[in-house]
Design a protein around this motif. Sequence first.
Motif, PDB file in Angstrom:
ATOM      1  N   LYS A 155       0.826  -1.208   0.000  1.00 20.58           N
ATOM      2  CA  LYS A 155       0.000   0.000   0.000  1.00 20.58           C
ATOM      3  C   LYS A 155       0.860   1.258   0.000  1.00 20.58           C
ATOM      4  CE  LYS A 155      -3.762   2.245   2.572  1.00 20.58           C
ATOM      5  NZ  LYS A 155      -4.663   2.145   3.758  1.00 20.58           N
ATOM      6  N   THR A 156       1.922   1.241   0.817  1.00 19.47           N
ATOM      7  CA  THR A 156       2.823   2.399   0.857  1.00 19.47           C
ATOM      8  C   THR A 156       3.563   2.559  -0.466  1.00 19.47           C
ATOM      9  OG1 THR A 156       3.124   2.137   3.240  1.00 19.47           O
ATOM     10  CG2 THR A 156       4.762   3.451   2.076  1.00 19.47           C
ATOM     11  N   MET A 157       3.938   1.436  -1.078  1.00 16.76           N
ATOM     12  CA  MET A 157       4.611   1.491  -2.372  1.00 16.76           C
ATOM     13  C   MET A 157       3.726   2.166  -3.415  1.00 16.76           C
ATOM     14  SD  MET A 157       6.466  -1.630  -4.373  1.00 16.76           S
ATOM     15  CE  MET A 157       4.965  -2.591  -4.416  1.00 16.76           C
ATOM     16  N   MET A 158       2.447   1.840  -3.408  1.00 12.33           N
ATOM     17  CA  MET A 158       1.516   2.471  -4.334  1.00 12.33           C
ATOM     18  C   MET A 158       1.321   3.960  -3.998  1.00 12.33           C
ATOM     19  SD  MET A 158       0.670   0.399  -6.710  1.00 12.33           S
ATOM     20  CE  MET A 158       2.395  -0.065  -6.628  1.00 12.33           C
ATOM     21  N   LYS A 159       1.378   4.277  -2.708  1.00 12.33           N
ATOM     22  CA  LYS A 159       1.266   5.682  -2.302  1.00 12.33           C
ATOM     23  C   LYS A 159       2.452   6.474  -2.840  1.00 12.33           C
ATOM     24  CE  LYS A 159       0.855   8.731   1.720  1.00 12.33           C
ATOM     25  NZ  LYS A 159       0.797   8.814   3.206  1.00 12.33           N
ATOM     26  N   ILE A 160       3.647   5.894  -2.747  1.00 11.82           N
ATOM     27  CA  ILE A 160       4.841   6.552  -3.279  1.00 11.82           C
ATOM     28  C   ILE A 160       4.690   6.774  -4.778  1.00 11.82           C
ATOM     29  CG2 ILE A 160       7.314   6.289  -3.734  1.00 11.82           C
ATOM     30  CD1 ILE A 160       7.521   4.783  -1.065  1.00 11.82           C
ATOM     31  N   GLY A 162       1.977   7.184  -6.443  1.00  2.40           N
ATOM     32  CA  GLY A 162       1.031   8.274  -6.643  1.00  2.40           C
ATOM     33  C   GLY A 162       1.655   9.637  -6.410  1.00  2.40           C
ATOM     34  N   LEU A 163       2.478   9.739  -5.369  1.00  2.00           N
ATOM     35  CA  LEU A 163       3.168  10.996  -5.084  1.00  2.00           C
ATOM     36  C   LEU A 163       4.161  11.340  -6.197  1.00  2.00           C
ATOM     37  CD1 LEU A 163       3.875  10.441  -1.273  1.00  2.00           C
ATOM     38  CD2 LEU A 163       2.247  12.073  -2.251  1.00  2.00           C
ATOM     39  N   LYS A 164       4.850  10.338  -6.697  1.00  2.15           N
ATOM     40  CA  LYS A 164       5.794  10.551  -7.799  1.00  2.15           C
ATOM     41  C   LYS A 164       5.073  11.032  -9.051  1.00  2.15           C
ATOM     42  CE  LYS A 164       8.601   7.078  -8.470  1.00  2.15           C
ATOM     43  NZ  LYS A 164       9.070   5.670  -8.490  1.00  2.15           N
ATOM     44  N   LYS A 165       3.928  10.426  -9.322  1.00  5.27           N
ATOM     45  CA  LYS A 165       3.147  10.836 -10.493  1.00  5.27           C
ATOM     46  C   LYS A 165       2.722  12.293 -10.366  1.00  5.27           C
ATOM     47  CE  LYS A 165      -1.328  10.091 -12.710  1.00  5.27           C
ATOM     48  NZ  LYS A 165      -2.608   9.361 -12.654  1.00  5.27           N
ATOM     49  N   GLU A 166       2.251  12.673  -9.179  1.00  6.40           N
ATOM     50  CA  GLU A 166       1.824  14.058  -8.963  1.00  6.40           C
ATOM     51  C   GLU A 166       3.005  15.013  -9.112  1.00  6.40           C
ATOM     52  OE1 GLU A 166      -0.506  16.771  -5.581  1.00  6.40           O
ATOM     53  OE2 GLU A 166      -0.267  14.605  -5.294  1.00  6.40           O
ATOM     54  N   PHE A 167       4.160  14.639  -8.567  1.00  7.40           N
ATOM     55  CA  PHE A 167       5.388  15.434  -8.673  1.00  7.40           C
ATOM     56  C   PHE A 167       5.741  15.652 -10.149  1.00  7.40           C
ATOM     57  CE2 PHE A 167       9.958  16.034  -8.844  1.00  7.40           C
ATOM     58  CZ  PHE A 167      10.291  16.715  -7.687  1.00  7.40           C
ATOM     59  N   GLN A 168       5.715  14.577 -10.933  1.00  7.25           N
ATOM     60  CA  GLN A 168       6.082  14.658 -12.353  1.00  7.25           C
ATOM     61  C   GLN A 168       5.067  15.478 -13.146  1.00  7.25           C
ATOM     62  OE1 GLN A 168       8.809  13.658 -13.712  1.00  7.25           O
ATOM     63  NE2 GLN A 168       9.710  12.394 -12.120  1.00  7.25           N
ATOM     64  N   GLN A 169       3.789  15.298 -12.830  1.00  8.03           N
ATOM     65  CA  GLN A 169       2.769  16.068 -13.542  1.00  8.03           C
ATOM     66  C   GLN A 169       2.911  17.554 -13.269  1.00  8.03           C
ATOM     67  OE1 GLN A 169      -0.994  14.339 -12.371  1.00  8.03           O
ATOM     68  NE2 GLN A 169      -1.075  13.039 -14.189  1.00  8.03           N
ATOM     69  N   ASN A 170       3.250  17.907 -12.044  1.00  6.91           N
ATOM     70  CA  ASN A 170       3.463  19.322 -11.723  1.00  6.91           C
ATOM     71  C   ASN A 170       4.582  19.904 -12.579  1.00  6.91           C
ATOM     72  OD1 ASN A 170       1.463  19.299  -9.767  1.00  6.91           O
ATOM     73  ND2 ASN A 170       2.877  18.926  -8.071  1.00  6.91           N
ATOM     74  N   ILE A 171       5.627  19.122 -12.785  1.00 10.48           N
ATOM     75  CA  ILE A 171       6.746  19.593 -13.601  1.00 10.48           C
ATOM     76  C   ILE A 171       6.328  19.724 -15.063  1.00 10.48           C
ATOM     77  CG2 ILE A 171       9.040  18.999 -14.490  1.00 10.48           C
ATOM     78  CD1 ILE A 171       9.638  17.675 -11.810  1.00 10.48           C
TER      79      ILE A 171
END
Length: 715
Positions: A155-160, A162-171
């Motif tokens: 579950k935490t791996m999937m959370k990471i 998701g956070l990475k995806k959001e980080f990349q989309q912001n860029i």
Amino acid sequence: MALPQPLPRLLTTEEIVPTMEKIIEKYNVTRAQILQDVTPETATFDNVMLPLAQLENAVQGDSDLGMIFMLQYGAPSLSAQDAVDKARKLYVEASAGWTSDESFYELLQAAREKPDFQMLDLESQHLLDKEILEYKHKGCGILKESQSKKDAYFKTMMKIEGLKKEFQQNISRESGDVSFTLAELDGVPENELAKWKDEPEKEEISDENQEQCSEKKKIVPFANGGKLAILTYAHSPETRKTMFLADNQKLQQNKSLFQEIVKLRAEQARILKYDTHAEFRIEKRTAPSTDALKHFLDELQTSLHVLGQDEIAVMQSRRLKDLKERGKHSEGLLSKGFPPWDTQYYERLLQEEFEIDQLKISEFFPLENTAVKMLGIFASFLGLRFDSYKPSLFGLRVIRNSLVTYTSICYGEKTNIVATNVSTSNGHLRADGSRQYPSTILMCSFPTPTPTSCALLKHRQVVTLFHEMGHGIHDLLAQTKYVRFHGYRLPPDFGEMPSLMLENWCWIKDVLKDLSCSDTTIDENYLADWRLHHPTEPNPPKTIPDELVDNVIKHRNFNAGLYYLRQVSIATFDLQIHSLRTDEDIANLDVQKTWYDLRETIEGMDFSECRDGYNFGTFTHLTAGYDVCYYVYLYCTVMAQDLFASVFASDPFNKEMWRKYRHGVLEYGGSQKDLLGMLENFLGHPPNMRALVEELTAAKAGITPAVSEDVSVPV
């Protein structure tokens, strides 16, 4: 010559997710069949690993999966990008589920322990070991006794993710800008100004602001070269500072995302019995340990420190002289260090004193002409032949003996695109003994040509193209059994080495002259563009003048110390934040402070006015698979310089040495377990990890001008 397989096909937006779902289903069916038919007692490489490897070969040898992953860098629309994101999420979740399957892990382990494992070829042994490690990194064999812990880890791996995806989309979706008056943009070339939109006039303007608002302004974006143009050409130090600090403030939202990612990574590593996330990640790398890596970076920092300080002193001297001439000099400047927003500007002024004019140089390197000639160089070195099949798309097929492969070059102005090479289908050995041929795409954010002009490359862009084309050639030449190891699909702290080594040819006079355009290769758009900027000259010179090339080569290592110190600071940041060992370390992490502390300490510039910024939030590497990985550029550069100096420097065009290099390094791809041993066998000696420092030290004399004696230069 007939093509042995269809050319790669670009998926439509509607096809992306269904295609990924079909691929995942194929894996699910194959894995279920293996689990049904095989037990730990009967498990062997042939009935557990081989069916998966053959499916992986078929799926990743086909271009559909490669195209989906390629589109993450260059989706033509937001809807396509959303589809790619969804497809990649499906694949990541499915992959995580597969490699966290304890039952399958037990089969792999059992196959590894069977006596016939030792009878396998080395590439097959390496494949099974790599697969087992993937399962260990998902908790198999460690968390098997507690399903709740394993579920929490997943579950935490999937959370990471998701956070990475959001980080990349912001860029990728960042679209900030700054407005400047034409007076503030004094010094910026007309061709750059023409790219930027005018700020809309305000309908209602108060009397007191009438005069101030009457002057037109240009909207300068951070992306697509806007920031770089301002920092390189704007005469006003206030304009450069404004642009730098505004850009430094963008992506504030990525701070909390990144901080959370780093903390979760640390916690996940400790769950798997690793002391730190860095130790977890280094297990898949060429570098032997995190301690060895830290020693490597510390040694580089120490060795490059004096060189970097000398280079800052030269720029500071030039800066104070320039500010004095512009009436902006003050005694207070003498007590301050060199500000980072002035680096590109004074590097350019110093280069001009060396008579290095990047705009003038670019006139001799139209993109398509340069790329075609690069391919000619590779063809000559490596015994290849390139045939064009779709000139309008700059597509090529590569013929090598009886083998045919494909490559194409895409260029454009997609926001924040990073120069990269993407394999859209991977080569491998089919079950029937025939070979699947690869296809590869170079994606570079080079200037886009217009109907009446052509794209021109500055020398640094020529180097970028040569580098990325080197990855493409590596991709095309690899002769591996499994797609897992095809081309440059190997640990990144070795995979960048071949392309970094190739950059040396961009500093060889005969190569640069050969790459430059001549009156027999230029097209009408290039001629029209030339005559527009040189109305008194009917035609361009047949080739780039010797003095331009000589000056570029002579000053190759100009400010190299600062360049590599910046790499050291980022790599050290990457290693340091991922080396958190205790709960207290994790809780007290401040990525912002750590980032600017390290940059100021290692690079030696004055970052005091930048510390409220979020520049660390702009690096895709740190959340796109390059965590505990930024060091690879330095690590590979050192090996690349040793390889060039030891093998090619005395005769860069020796076809026999190129033949040996192709067969002794490039064709192996990532199939060798001991990559450093492979390189040592080719070199005839262990890699010299001081090769870069030795080169820069030997070349230091004459590269930078002496500091003016009449100016006090604090550093």
